[in-house]
Design a protein around this motif. Structure first.
Motif, PDB file in Angstrom:
ATOM      1  N   LEU A   1      15.497  -2.602  60.097  1.00  0.00           N
ATOM      2  CA  LEU A   1      15.907  -3.869  59.494  1.00  0.00           C
ATOM      3  C   LEU A   1      17.426  -3.925  59.545  1.00  0.00           C
ATOM      4  CD1 LEU A   1      13.563  -3.972  56.374  1.00  0.00           C
ATOM      5  CD2 LEU A   1      13.243  -5.052  58.609  1.00  0.00           C
ATOM      6  N   LEU A   2      17.945  -4.903  60.265  1.00  0.00           N
ATOM      7  CA  LEU A   2      19.382  -5.030  60.487  1.00  0.00           C
ATOM      8  C   LEU A   2      20.013  -5.964  59.454  1.00  0.00           C
ATOM      9  CD1 LEU A   2      19.031  -5.453  64.333  1.00  0.00           C
ATOM     10  CD2 LEU A   2      19.688  -3.355  63.113  1.00  0.00           C
ATOM     11  N   ALA A   3      21.283  -5.816  59.217  1.00  0.00           N
ATOM     12  CA  ALA A   3      21.997  -6.594  58.203  1.00  0.00           C
ATOM     13  C   ALA A   3      22.118  -8.077  58.542  1.00  0.00           C
ATOM     14  CB  ALA A   3      23.384  -6.008  57.978  1.00  0.00           C
ATOM     15  N   ASN A   4      21.861  -8.455  59.779  1.00  0.00           N
ATOM     16  CA  ASN A   4      21.972  -9.860  60.191  1.00  0.00           C
ATOM     17  C   ASN A   4      20.636 -10.595  60.139  1.00  0.00           C
ATOM     18  OD1 ASN A   4      20.702  -8.674  62.345  1.00  0.00           O
ATOM     19  ND2 ASN A   4      22.120  -9.426  63.890  1.00  0.00           N
ATOM     20  N   ASN A   5      19.695 -10.094  59.337  1.00  0.00           N
ATOM     21  CA  ASN A   5      18.361 -10.677  59.204  1.00  0.00           C
ATOM     22  C   ASN A   5      17.545 -10.601  60.485  1.00  0.00           C
ATOM     23  OD1 ASN A   5      20.018 -12.357  57.023  1.00  0.00           O
ATOM     24  ND2 ASN A   5      17.901 -12.145  56.374  1.00  0.00           N
ATOM     25  N   ARG A   6      17.822  -9.613  61.302  1.00  0.00           N
ATOM     26  CA  ARG A   6      17.049  -9.355  62.509  1.00  0.00           C
ATOM     27  C   ARG A   6      16.388  -7.997  62.356  1.00  0.00           C
ATOM     28  NH1 ARG A   6      15.901 -12.930  66.240  1.00  0.00           N
ATOM     29  NH2 ARG A   6      16.068 -11.361  67.850  1.00  0.00           N
ATOM     30  N   TYR A   7      15.300  -7.792  63.089  1.00  0.00           N
ATOM     31  CA  TYR A   7      14.662  -6.473  63.111  1.00  0.00           C
ATOM     32  C   TYR A   7      14.418  -6.066  64.549  1.00  0.00           C
ATOM     33  CZ  TYR A   7      10.137  -8.564  64.193  1.00  0.00           C
ATOM     34  OH  TYR A   7       9.121  -9.239  64.805  1.00  0.00           O
ATOM     35  N   ASP A   8      14.290  -4.768  64.747  1.00  0.00           N
ATOM     36  CA  ASP A   8      14.043  -4.199  66.063  1.00  0.00           C
ATOM     37  C   ASP A   8      13.018  -3.087  65.875  1.00  0.00           C
ATOM     38  OD1 ASP A   8      14.213  -2.599  68.463  1.00  0.00           O
ATOM     39  OD2 ASP A   8      16.080  -3.629  68.898  1.00  0.00           O
ATOM     40  N   GLU A   9      11.890  -3.208  66.536  1.00  0.00           N
ATOM     41  CA  GLU A   9      10.822  -2.219  66.379  1.00  0.00           C
ATOM     42  C   GLU A   9      10.586  -1.472  67.671  1.00  0.00           C
ATOM     43  OE1 GLU A   9       6.104  -2.382  65.554  1.00  0.00           O
ATOM     44  OE2 GLU A   9       7.358  -3.415  64.084  1.00  0.00           O
ATOM     45  N   ALA A  10      10.560  -0.153  67.578  1.00  0.00           N
ATOM     46  CA  ALA A  10      10.280   0.716  68.722  1.00  0.00           C
ATOM     47  C   ALA A  10       8.938   1.397  68.483  1.00  0.00           C
ATOM     48  CB  ALA A  10      11.381   1.762  68.867  1.00  0.00           C
ATOM     49  N   ARG A  11       8.245   1.692  69.580  1.00  0.00           N
ATOM     50  CA  ARG A  11       6.958   2.387  69.496  1.00  0.00           C
ATOM     51  C   ARG A  11       6.905   3.472  70.555  1.00  0.00           C
ATOM     52  NH1 ARG A  11       2.240  -0.914  67.076  1.00  0.00           N
ATOM     53  NH2 ARG A  11       3.388  -2.320  65.717  1.00  0.00           N
ATOM     54  N   GLY A  12       6.664   4.690  70.087  1.00  0.00           N
ATOM     55  CA  GLY A  12       6.645   5.814  71.024  1.00  0.00           C
ATOM     56  C   GLY A  12       7.991   5.947  71.710  1.00  0.00           C
ATOM     57  N   GLU A  13       7.968   6.012  73.017  1.00  0.00           N
ATOM     58  CA  GLU A  13       9.221   6.112  73.773  1.00  0.00           C
ATOM     59  C   GLU A  13       9.772   4.751  74.180  1.00  0.00           C
ATOM     60  OE1 GLU A  13       9.079   8.956  76.942  1.00  0.00           O
ATOM     61  OE2 GLU A  13       7.963  10.393  75.719  1.00  0.00           O
ATOM     62  N   ARG A  14       9.062   3.689  73.825  1.00  0.00           N
ATOM     63  CA  ARG A  14       9.496   2.337  74.170  1.00  0.00           C
ATOM     64  C   ARG A  14      10.420   1.786  73.091  1.00  0.00           C
ATOM     65  NH1 ARG A  14       4.364  -0.929  74.688  1.00  0.00           N
ATOM     66  NH2 ARG A  14       5.851  -2.580  75.166  1.00  0.00           N
ATOM     67  N   GLN A  15      11.618   1.421  73.472  1.00  0.00           N
ATOM     68  CA  GLN A  15      12.604   0.842  72.560  1.00  0.00           C
ATOM     69  C   GLN A  15      12.458  -0.681  72.551  1.00  0.00           C
ATOM     70  OE1 GLN A  15      14.628   2.754  70.651  1.00  0.00           O
ATOM     71  NE2 GLN A  15      13.535   4.473  71.559  1.00  0.00           N
ATOM     72  N   SER A  16      12.792  -1.290  71.438  1.00  0.00           N
ATOM     73  CA  SER A  16      12.825  -2.756  71.305  1.00  0.00           C
ATOM     74  C   SER A  16      11.546  -3.426  71.783  1.00  0.00           C
ATOM     75  CB  SER A  16      14.045  -3.322  72.039  1.00  0.00           C
ATOM     76  OG  SER A  16      15.226  -2.770  71.506  1.00  0.00           O
ATOM     77  N   VAL A  17      10.406  -2.910  71.362  1.00  0.00           N
ATOM     78  CA  VAL A  17       9.120  -3.492  71.731  1.00  0.00           C
ATOM     79  C   VAL A  17       8.957  -4.854  71.068  1.00  0.00           C
ATOM     80  CG1 VAL A  17       6.613  -3.205  71.576  1.00  0.00           C
ATOM     81  CG2 VAL A  17       8.081  -1.239  72.092  1.00  0.00           C
ATOM     82  N   TYR A  18       9.332  -4.937  69.789  1.00  0.00           N
ATOM     83  CA  TYR A  18       9.291  -6.195  69.053  1.00  0.00           C
ATOM     84  C   TYR A  18      10.647  -6.434  68.422  1.00  0.00           C
ATOM     85  CZ  TYR A  18       4.260  -5.594  69.459  1.00  0.00           C
ATOM     86  OH  TYR A  18       2.996  -5.420  69.949  1.00  0.00           O
TER      87      TYR A  18
END
Length: 118
Positions: A60-77
């Motif tokens: 959860l980022l301070a600019n009201n954005r989120y970045d979700e990684a799964r396994g070895e995959r970065q920025s999946v969502y």
């Protein structure tokens, strides 16, 4: 008769006897709107949340954005979010929505249990 009243700040879809009822958000609870790149810099939920096995990492980022990684995959969502009290709503950049709840410094989201990563 069982009391089924939910706190009014919860905006939830309820399915009752096959009928979907939408409860409006009728509160003045403290929310953190998307107002700039550091809109939530001092919010207690900012940071990395991780499943116990480490496979899902949800930042959860301070600019009201989120970045979700799964396994070895970065920025999946990726997308935006809004926190109201201990309730969180997500709007993914691809169009889907989700929600979650913080209880005792644990994030319950999409059937997952995520813990704060120090």
């Amino acid at each position: 008769m069982r009391d089924t009243k939910l706190p009014i700040y919860w905006k939830r879809d309820l399915v009752v006897a096959g009928i979907v009822t939408i409860m409006p958000a009728l509160t003045t609870a403290k929310t953190y709107p998307d107002t700039g790149k550091n809109a939530m810099a001092d919010h207690p939920y900012i940071g990395m949340w991780v499943t116990e096995d480490g496979l899902v990492r949800h930042e959860l980022l301070a600019n009201n954005r989120y970045d979700e990684a799964r396994g070895e995959r970065q920025s999946v969502y990726q997308g935006r979010y809004r926190v109201t009290d201990n309730y969180i709503e997500y709007w993914d950049d691809t169009g889907f929505t989700a929600d979650g709840e913080f209880i005792d410094d644990v994030l319950y989201h999409g059937g997952m249990v995520l813990y704060r990563q120090e």
